[in-house]
Design a protein around this motif. Structure first.
Motif, mmCIF file in Angstrom:
data_model
loop_
_atom_site.group_PDB
_atom_site.id
_atom_site.type_symbol
_atom_site.label_atom_id
_atom_site.label_comp_id
_atom_site.label_asym_id
_atom_site.label_seq_id
_atom_site.Cartn_x
_atom_site.Cartn_y
_atom_site.Cartn_z
ATOM 1 N N LEU B 33 4.885 41.140 57.570
ATOM 2 C CA LEU B 33 5.582 42.036 56.643
ATOM 3 C C LEU B 33 5.102 43.478 56.734
ATOM 4 O O LEU B 33 5.700 44.373 56.134
ATOM 5 C CB LEU B 33 5.408 41.527 55.193
ATOM 6 C CG LEU B 33 5.801 40.074 54.920
ATOM 7 C CD1 LEU B 33 5.448 39.681 53.487
ATOM 8 C CD2 LEU B 33 7.293 39.853 55.180
ATOM 9 N N ARG B 166 23.112 42.988 46.164
ATOM 10 C CA ARG B 166 22.896 44.391 46.510
ATOM 11 C C ARG B 166 22.856 44.616 48.023
ATOM 12 O O ARG B 166 23.372 45.607 48.528
ATOM 13 C CB ARG B 166 21.558 44.812 45.889
ATOM 14 C CG ARG B 166 21.417 46.262 45.605
ATOM 15 C CD ARG B 166 19.986 46.565 45.164
ATOM 16 N NE ARG B 166 19.731 46.246 43.761
ATOM 17 C CZ ARG B 166 18.504 46.247 43.222
ATOM 18 N NH1 ARG B 166 17.436 46.514 43.958
ATOM 19 N NH2 ARG B 166 18.342 45.974 41.948
ATOM 20 N N GLU B 167 22.237 43.690 48.751
ATOM 21 C CA GLU B 167 22.008 43.910 50.179
ATOM 22 C C GLU B 167 23.078 43.301 51.073
ATOM 23 O O GLU B 167 23.256 43.743 52.197
ATOM 24 C CB GLU B 167 20.643 43.341 50.598
ATOM 25 C CG GLU B 167 19.454 43.989 49.918
ATOM 26 C CD GLU B 167 19.276 45.449 50.311
ATOM 27 O OE1 GLU B 167 19.666 45.819 51.432
ATOM 28 O OE2 GLU B 167 18.774 46.219 49.472
ATOM 29 N N LYS B 342 9.827 48.579 52.006
ATOM 30 C CA LYS B 342 10.940 49.124 52.820
ATOM 31 C C LYS B 342 11.363 50.491 52.313
ATOM 32 O O LYS B 342 11.598 51.417 53.086
ATOM 33 C CB LYS B 342 12.159 48.189 52.734
ATOM 34 C CG LYS B 342 12.167 47.114 53.771
ATOM 35 C CD LYS B 342 13.536 46.438 53.789
ATOM 36 C CE LYS B 342 13.404 45.066 54.414
ATOM 37 N NZ LYS B 342 14.615 44.256 54.248
ATOM 38 N N LYS B 346 10.789 54.221 54.350
ATOM 39 C CA LYS B 346 11.878 55.040 54.913
ATOM 40 C C LYS B 346 11.836 56.478 54.413
ATOM 41 O O LYS B 346 12.557 57.325 54.919
ATOM 42 C CB LYS B 346 13.239 54.372 54.703
ATOM 43 C CG LYS B 346 13.899 54.579 53.385
ATOM 44 C CD LYS B 346 15.261 53.878 53.384
ATOM 45 C CE LYS B 346 15.871 53.887 52.001
ATOM 46 N NZ LYS B 346 17.049 53.024 51.898
#
Lengths: 347, 347
Positions: B33, B166-167, B342, B346
């Motif tokens: 991860l 959501r994804e 994540k 970003k």
């Protein structure tokens, strides 16, 4: 808001569905998804091709008759499929590949994907062939060229499976999966439970458009086998090829088998599955299995598809939904485009 | 690889499960991860608190006896719960809030979340109270402070529901949902189908640890109502409060009702649902419903939970999995942390 130029390769139900969605929803996508799509080229072996860097009318494309060389009816269109030109010269940012699945070598779809990726274009596809047979090569090619290669629709149409595992299950540790991955065979089994013979159930499936004129790939498990290879390689990081998957179908099941199962609280299902063993090796199969009614896949009826992920931390997590359909599969392409948009936006 | 310092608020089953996962899996998370977790503080109203900016031994924490003031047994620990100090002064990047659900005002959990977010700390929680009652305020607070507020475990433990929508479903257009959102009541209904009386089925559920000594919140639908508010607001952008949801439970169902349903190919289920109508208004309810066996939720048996999303482009997409459990709910916190990682990576 980003506008993506897109070229459609293959213009059967799926990309036609995407054209229809673009015609109907581009406006709302701007607001809801922060993107819009402009079709700059379409090519299809049967219908011909058309290209317009300023954009084509999606509604007009969606209505095009399904007759040989039909693109020649449109201004600037041709009865010939200039695949390479459309892919390389239309100025597209994204290529939506939705030609037929070739289970032997994945062609010509794989070549279409290669052309696009080599040219620095993102690729979205619903085609099992390139993914089951050449995913590693195409993923590496995408990476080298700094573009995305997305293929949610290669399994279970727009029902999220690959993206569900990737986005929602990291850390849960997927150790295997079992799936009902072919709507036709599941529909046939469901109707046989209602008393139909195998032949009559297949005929019903054909009437409803679930089954092809030749249902072999569906009922013998060949279609499921490709999907098992895709999911095993994607979810379990296996390196399986089609020949690594033992495969049998549902044709040997008799009405008596089905009835006996029902009487003992069980159901026959065509299950595609893969498991990683303690040593890390992945074994996979496609076969009719007798499931207890308490199994998460036992209640999946009719043409619905489902995958049950077996995980270390959550046990079984199951997703079910449509496994086919024009708009449902076109949504898979849209969901891939949304993923590309997210990836591009964060750079 | 990023190491996050985390403080655990509430040290019942869930955060204890997270401590156990950290003890067992931190090493593999680094590789898989790209993150690891260091526990810098723990506080619990019953057990007391402990803080160590250099990190606490997760395995030792996981083994702590469940006795009043137990943290005083550890070097530097106290029998008193210094909640505010642990949240504000432990140097944590992330606060994992897993105290009890207060369905009336969401306290003290909401205050804990506020302290953390105001202090620029990410918050992950499995607590229905703050989300059902104060989600808008807390989300705005997180945004203002440039941190994440994640709460996948507030519904169906670690089974992805909020993150799945959501994804994986943007663009599919969710118009409503139906869910089996309480494992206890579904277990009771399943056992009643096997011939048990309501009282005996509840007793069974209590023996297995599914039901509380007072099962009212489970069987009268109050627990489901909070989850319906959370999902309606999250998935349908509704502005519902608990009082907007008509709520009834399963206590009025008799063995005869259950049997009659079975004879006609139907099943009683406690369904929490919400729908957006054509004008955009969202209505929601919790009630026992008679489902045809072909309904996607009819096959969900025992303590399993499930949500069926109704969408414009895919029809019904259903996810099922565990709805409770120590490690299953701790995974929800992990999945929230992965999402934070994540999001942070970003930037």
């Amino acid at each position: 808001m980003t506008e993506y130029k897109i070229a459609l390769v293959g213009f059967g139900g799926v990309n036609r569905g995407l054209a229809q969605l673009i015609a109907e929803r581009n406006q709302s996508w701007r607001k809801e998804l922060g993107l819009s799509l402009k079709i700059v080229g379409v090519t299809d072996l049967f219908l011909g091709s058309i290209m317009a860097r300023d954009g084509l009318d999606a509604a007009e494309l969606a209505k095009l008759p399904s007759s040989k060389g039909a693109f020649a009816q449109l201004p600037g269109g041709s009865a010939e499929a200039f695949n390479e030109t459309i892919i390389k010269q239309s100025g597209a940012d994204i290529i939506a590949e939705a030609t037929f699945t070739n289970p032997v070598d994945g062609e010509p779809a794989t070549t279409f994907c290669r052309w696009a990726l080599e040219g620095g274009k993102h690729v979205v596809t619903t085609n099992k062939g390139p993914i089951a047979l050449h995913a590693d090569e195409l993923k590496a090619l995408a990476k080298r060229n700094g573009v995305c290669f997305e293929y949610e629709g290669s399994v279970m149409s727009g029902t999220p499976v690959i993206r569900m595992a990737r986005e929602t299950l990291p850390g849960a540790v997927i150790t295997g999966f079992e799936g009902i991955l072919n709507g036709t065979s599941n529909y046939v089994l469901t109707r046989m439970e209602e008393g139909l013979s195998f032949a009559d159930a297949v005929r019903k499936a054909q009437e409803l458009g679930y089954a092809e004129a030749d249902p072999t790939a569906d009922v013998e498990g060949h279609d499921v086998r490709l999907k098992v290879v895709i999911l095993a390689n994607e979810l379990l990081d296996a390196k399986l090829t089609v020949n690594d998957v033992n495969c049998s179908g549902i044709t040997s099941l008799s009405p008596a088998d089905i009835e006996r199962a029902q009487q003992s609280g069980e159901r026959w299902k065509l299950i595609g599955s893969a498991t990683r063993n303690a040593a890390g090796a992945v074994s996979a199969s496609v076969e009719a299995r007798l499931l207890d009614n308490s199994h998460p896949l036992a209640g999946i009826s009719g043409a619905t598809n489902a995958v049950s992920f077996n995980t270390e931390l959550l046990g079984a997590v199951t997703v079910s939904g449509p496994g086919a359909g024009r708009i449902e599969t076109a949504f898979a392409l849209l969901s891939d485009i949304v993923a590309i948009h997210k990836s591009v936006s964060k750079k």
